[in-house]
Design an enzyme around this catalytic site. Sequence first.
Site, PDB file in Angstrom:
ATOM      1  N   PHE A 264      -6.051  53.356  32.036  1.00  0.00           N
ATOM      2  CA  PHE A 264      -6.257  53.387  33.483  1.00  0.00           C
ATOM      3  C   PHE A 264      -6.092  51.954  34.009  1.00  0.00           C
ATOM      4  O   PHE A 264      -6.678  51.020  33.458  1.00  0.00           O
ATOM      5  CB  PHE A 264      -7.662  53.916  33.775  1.00  0.00           C
ATOM      6  CG  PHE A 264      -7.908  54.235  35.211  1.00  0.00           C
ATOM      7  CD1 PHE A 264      -7.656  55.491  35.714  1.00  0.00           C
ATOM      8  CD2 PHE A 264      -8.399  53.262  36.068  1.00  0.00           C
ATOM      9  CE1 PHE A 264      -7.888  55.779  37.049  1.00  0.00           C
ATOM     10  CE2 PHE A 264      -8.629  53.540  37.405  1.00  0.00           C
ATOM     11  CZ  PHE A 264      -8.378  54.803  37.898  1.00  0.00           C
TER      12      PHE A 264
ATOM     13  N   ASP B 268     -14.568  52.179  27.220  1.00  0.00           N
ATOM     14  CA  ASP B 268     -14.582  52.788  28.544  1.00  0.00           C
ATOM     15  C   ASP B 268     -14.744  54.300  28.342  1.00  0.00           C
ATOM     16  O   ASP B 268     -13.888  54.951  27.733  1.00  0.00           O
ATOM     17  CB  ASP B 268     -13.265  52.457  29.261  1.00  0.00           C
ATOM     18  CG  ASP B 268     -13.248  52.949  30.702  1.00  0.00           C
ATOM     19  OD1 ASP B 268     -13.936  53.949  30.998  1.00  0.00           O
ATOM     20  OD2 ASP B 268     -12.531  52.352  31.522  1.00  0.00           O
TER      21      ASP B 268
ATOM     22  N   TYR C  53     -19.047  59.809  38.369  1.00  0.00           N
ATOM     23  CA  TYR C  53     -18.525  60.750  39.374  1.00  0.00           C
ATOM     24  C   TYR C  53     -17.515  61.723  38.796  1.00  0.00           C
ATOM     25  O   TYR C  53     -17.065  62.619  39.484  1.00  0.00           O
ATOM     26  CB  TYR C  53     -17.926  59.996  40.575  1.00  0.00           C
ATOM     27  CG  TYR C  53     -16.913  58.929  40.200  1.00  0.00           C
ATOM     28  CD1 TYR C  53     -15.604  59.254  39.878  1.00  0.00           C
ATOM     29  CD2 TYR C  53     -17.285  57.585  40.155  1.00  0.00           C
ATOM     30  CE1 TYR C  53     -14.696  58.275  39.519  1.00  0.00           C
ATOM     31  CE2 TYR C  53     -16.378  56.599  39.812  1.00  0.00           C
ATOM     32  CZ  TYR C  53     -15.086  56.949  39.479  1.00  0.00           C
ATOM     33  OH  TYR C  53     -14.197  55.975  39.114  1.00  0.00           O
ATOM     34  N   LYS C  54     -17.129  61.556  37.517  1.00  0.00           N
ATOM     35  CA  LYS C  54     -16.183  62.486  36.900  1.00  0.00           C
ATOM     36  C   LYS C  54     -16.975  63.614  36.233  1.00  0.00           C
ATOM     37  O   LYS C  54     -17.563  64.440  36.914  1.00  0.00           O
ATOM     38  CB  LYS C  54     -15.266  61.727  35.930  1.00  0.00           C
ATOM     39  CG  LYS C  54     -14.323  60.773  36.687  1.00  0.00           C
ATOM     40  CD  LYS C  54     -13.474  59.892  35.788  1.00  0.00           C
ATOM     41  CE  LYS C  54     -12.593  58.967  36.645  1.00  0.00           C
ATOM     42  NZ  LYS C  54     -11.974  57.880  35.881  1.00  0.00           N
TER      43      LYS C  54
ATOM     44  N   ARG D 267      -2.288  66.998  35.379  1.00  0.00           N
ATOM     45  CA  ARG D 267      -3.531  66.973  34.586  1.00  0.00           C
ATOM     46  C   ARG D 267      -4.449  68.098  35.021  1.00  0.00           C
ATOM     47  O   ARG D 267      -4.644  68.329  36.214  1.00  0.00           O
ATOM     48  CB  ARG D 267      -4.292  65.661  34.823  1.00  0.00           C
ATOM     49  CG  ARG D 267      -3.662  64.433  34.272  1.00  0.00           C
ATOM     50  CD  ARG D 267      -4.646  63.285  34.290  1.00  0.00           C
ATOM     51  NE  ARG D 267      -5.359  63.150  35.584  1.00  0.00           N
ATOM     52  CZ  ARG D 267      -6.282  62.228  35.823  1.00  0.00           C
ATOM     53  NH1 ARG D 267      -6.636  61.380  34.880  1.00  0.00           N
ATOM     54  NH2 ARG D 267      -6.862  62.159  37.003  1.00  0.00           N
TER      55      ARG D 267
END
Length: 410
Positions: free
Chosen positions: A126, A195, A220-221, A369
Amino acid sequence: MSVSLDRVRELDRHDPLAGFKRRFALPEGTLYLDGNSLGAQPTAAREAVAATLDQWRDELIGGWNQGWFDAPERLGNRLAPVIGARDGEVVVTDNITLNLFKLLGYILERRGDGDGGAVLSEGGNFPTDGYIAQGFCRLGGVEHRVLPEGAELADHLDGVAVVVLSQVNYRTGRLRDMAATTRRVHEAGAEVIWDLAHSAGALPVDLAGSGARYAVGCTYKYLNGGPGAPGFLYVHRDHQDGGWQPLSGWHGHAAPFAFDADYAPAGDITRFRTGTHSALAYSALEASLSMWGDVDMAALREKSLALSALFRDCLADLFEAHGIEDITPPAAERGSQVSLVDADNGYAIVQALISRGVIGDYREPGLMRFGFTPLYLSFEDVWRAAMHFREVVESGEYREPRFHVRGAVT
Ligand SMILES: *Cc1c(COP(=O)(O)O)cnc(C)c1O
């Protein structure tokens, strides 16, 4: 479809996690396969945020002494068991981007060897992880290197002080072996910052058991903390014994309300706090975290793999016939997503699905995705999503011009 509706309903009847779906507020008619970008809303979140609003109204500044100020540590301890950490090893604060910067500075200061060791970030990770490595190195006069995507990490550790790695890659969904990789990096005399953006809440994570010393992640995921919910930072308890982190703000001070002229870091995980946080955001996250104590992580993993396998089984023949490349890794090396590549039509297919209420996402170049969140997706949901996918592709619906218009956030 090679799998029948009766069969998936049978799977739902035997699903030990089926009861969690009721604890989420999902819009009617939406099949949500984007919990890997923004998790769905726990029903408890609304009441929790409303209670904090009431507290603000009634207690005014007194609220800071009634649970707001120590929320970063309290929520850190709540989150710790979900990621295999212990009390005092996790603080919920800032976001991944800032937390990476803080850890890079802390680790290099703590090493104190002045050996000029490089920071190694991962190609294909990312982007913010690489951007922060670049910015940090530029400021600190530290060498920055990039591990080429797909390269063997062990061949690139010479002269490296710190490496930043994702446990699960955000594009491919590939899962790294945390214990083996951590061991290899430590043997080379370097440190690794993990991460956990696509692993925390997506699969069982065992930070302490893997020998990991440093990690960051977001809530938040897969942890469903809400849009802009605070991130977290983990430091193994044996590695909290000294040093500054470079964002030396007052909330990380040993005595923030002494208002000393000089900075002195707190002696524990609190040193990684920076400044004033949003009490409202923490209350939504706390509502979500209260659910995780009831989740059997082994059952979560089993269902996650079963859901992604179901989606692929339903569509394998279609991928073949339409030149869609399925780059999803095998189960043992998979996070909780299915990754498909169609450079020409990927964007439009995802848009056509969204217009049918099937929410996945698209990442350049060509990547579709689909995230599988075992707490609020049923087998029937996934089966229906696959059926829509098939219809969109077989009918050519995605060719409609309206599905080719680009928005600002994809
Ligand atoms: C989502 C994600 C981020 C996001 O960083 P923020 O600072 O929370 O915006 C960082 N790293 C990875 C690997 C991600 O998937």
